[in-house]
Enzyme design. Structure first.
Site, short mmCIF file in Angstrom:
data_model
loop_
_atom_site.label_atom_id
_atom_site.label_comp_id
_atom_site.label_asym_id
_atom_site.label_seq_id
_atom_site.Cartn_x
_atom_site.Cartn_y
_atom_site.Cartn_z
CE LYS A 184 -4.55 0.86 1.97
NZ LYS A 184 -5.24 1.04 0.70
CD GLU A 220 -5.73 -4.35 -6.34
OE1 GLU A 220 -6.49 -4.31 -5.37
OE2 GLU A 220 -4.49 -4.28 -6.23
N1 PLP Z 1 -6.99 -2.95 -3.29
C1 PLP Z 1 -6.53 -1.71 -3.21
C2 PLP Z 1 -5.72 -1.18 -4.32
C3 PLP Z 1 -6.85 -0.93 -2.07
O1 PLP Z 1 -6.41 0.33 -1.98
C4 PLP Z 1 -7.64 -1.48 -1.06
C5 PLP Z 1 -7.96 -0.70 0.14
O2 PLP Z 1 -7.34 -0.81 1.14
C6 PLP Z 1 -8.10 -2.79 -1.21
C7 PLP Z 1 -7.75 -3.50 -2.33
C8 PLP Z 1 -8.94 -3.43 -0.15
O3 PLP Z 1 -8.16 -3.82 0.94
P1 PLP Z 1 -8.79 -3.92 2.38
O4 PLP Z 1 -9.91 -4.88 2.28
O5 PLP Z 1 -7.68 -4.46 3.21
O6 PLP Z 1 -9.22 -2.57 2.76
C1 COI Z 2 -9.31 1.56 1.80
O1 COI Z 2 -10.28 0.89 1.43
O2 COI Z 2 -9.02 1.69 3.00
C2 COI Z 2 -8.43 2.22 0.87
O3 COI Z 2 -7.37 2.59 1.23
C3 COI Z 2 -8.89 2.44 -0.51
C4 COI Z 2 -8.91 3.87 -0.91
C5 COI Z 2 -9.42 3.90 -2.31
C6 COI Z 2 -9.75 4.74 -0.04
#
Ligand code: PLP
Ligand code: COI
Length: 341
Positions: A184, A220
């Site tokens: 991230k 994604e």
């Molecule tokens: N993919 C991306 C590129 C993201 O920024 C996020 C957000 O955090 C996710 C997937 C979903 O991840 P999570 O379920 O851990 O929030």
């Molecule tokens: C999240 O879901 O926490 C993210 O970081 C995604 C972003 C597009 C807000």
């Protein structure tokens, strides 16, 4: 504690400045003790690593008010671990996982008045992040860093809430096969801005990125993983080394298998098979589960049988079970819920 007078039911996914945030600084090879501060501004040297070479990573999680009035977070240990992975890949010092959890507890407690009430449809979004702070002009990692956590009350990520969205297959790539798509890092989001502005200008809600090497497999979106439901009710989630390992997706896989008695396949997904799925959704902390009604690939439309009005029935069950666990209506698996207040 008196709640702030906010229009909880009409919050967008935006920034509302609250009173308290957490900051810890790293220098001479060690993190300081960290503290809560009311200063929302970060003042750094013009040559700081974060400004010159984008040495920054972040996390995203939420605090929820449960049915019985507690304030909880959902699997924050997985965010702590993922932030360590992001930091390592960007040559930043890891922020210790136990301290990450403690920092989040402190910030949520200090901002309890901003945690949206149960049933309001809003939640408190928590944003931990880290950056290189000292001057670097040659391309190398910084020596000094800052770890911070702020919070903001938010509503749905997509405007229509649970209304199905339309996405386009992007001509841009999000992540290279051996690049940084699995962490991230802010860099992954900077490069997606042109693609999302382009998609919005063309009337789409989001982008579907394909694998950069062959452009045949589903990766994604800019901020969420995909879930698909087959016509015989299986959950299928794309597997790739260049997508973010979504905590929501990993949780949904468990929920599908252990709560809903569904079969799950976590595997590579060919774009060519997408037209055969019954339902499609985006999953993530911000997105929760956002149903996808239509995918457009250069004018060719894939319209899912679940339609453009409502979530499909299986997506709905996944959504209700996941949010039920997060809001304390359904018993959570051991260790998933951290009670803060
Ligand atoms: N993919 C991306 C590129 C993201 O920024 C996020 C957000 O955090 C996710 C997937 C979903 O991840 P999570 O379920 O851990 O929030
Ligand atoms: C999240 O879901 O926490 C993210 O970081 C995604 C972003 C597009 C807000």
């Amino acid at each position: 504690m008196e709640k702030k007078q906010l229009d909880w039911g009409n919050l967008s996914f935006g920034y509302v400045q609250t009173e308290a945030r957490y900051v810890s600084k790293y220098s001479n090879g060690a993190w300081d003790n960290g503290t809560i501060t009311d200063d929302a501004n970060v003042v750094l040297n013009e040559c700081a690593g974060v400004f010159q070479y984008a040495q920054t990573c972040f996390e995203g999680l939420k605090a929820y008010t449960t049915e019985d009035g507690h304030i909880v977070t959902f699997r924050p240990d997985l965010n702590a671990a993922r932030m360590v992975d992001s930091a390592r890949r960007l040559e930043m010092p890891a922020f210790p996982e136990e301290r990450f959890l403690d920092a989040i507890d402190q910030v949520v407690k200090a901002n309890a008045a901003y945690v949206p009430p149960y049933g309001s449809g809003a939640t408190l979004y928590i944003r931990p992040y880290m950056m290189g702070t000292n001057p670097v002009i040659g391309v190398k990692p910084a020596d000094e860093y800052m770890f911070r956590v702020f919070v903001t009350p938010v509503g749905p990520y997509f405007k229509g809430g649970a209304k199905p969205i339309t996405i386009k297959v992007s001509d841009f790539d999000r992540a290279a096969p051996n690049g940084t798509g699995h962490i991230k890092g802010g860099l992954n989001y900077a490069m997606s801005l042109h693609a999302i502005v382009t998609a919005h200008a063309e009337g789409f809600d989001e982008n579907m990125y394909l694998d950069a090497k062959t452009r045949t497999k589903v990766e994604e979106t800019g901020g969420a993983n995909f879930i698909f439901i087959t016509k015989d009710g299986k959950l299928v989630t794309p597997k790739s080394n260049s997508i973010l390992p979504s905590i929501t997706r990993r949780s949904l896989v468990y929920v599908a298998e252990h709560y809903l008695d569904m079969k799950v396949e976590h595997r590579e997904v060919e774009f060519a098979e997408v037209k055969d799925f019954a339902e499609c959704g985006l999953c993530g902390t911000a997105a929760v589960i956002s149903p996808v009604g239509k995918i457009v690939d250069h004018g060719k439309e894939i319209c899912f049988p679940s339609g453009m009005q409502d979530m499909g029935p299986v997506t709905r069950k996944l959504y209700d079970t996941l949010t039920g666990i997060q809001m304390g209506r359904i018993e959570a698996p051991e260790g998933w819920i951290r009670t803060i207040l």
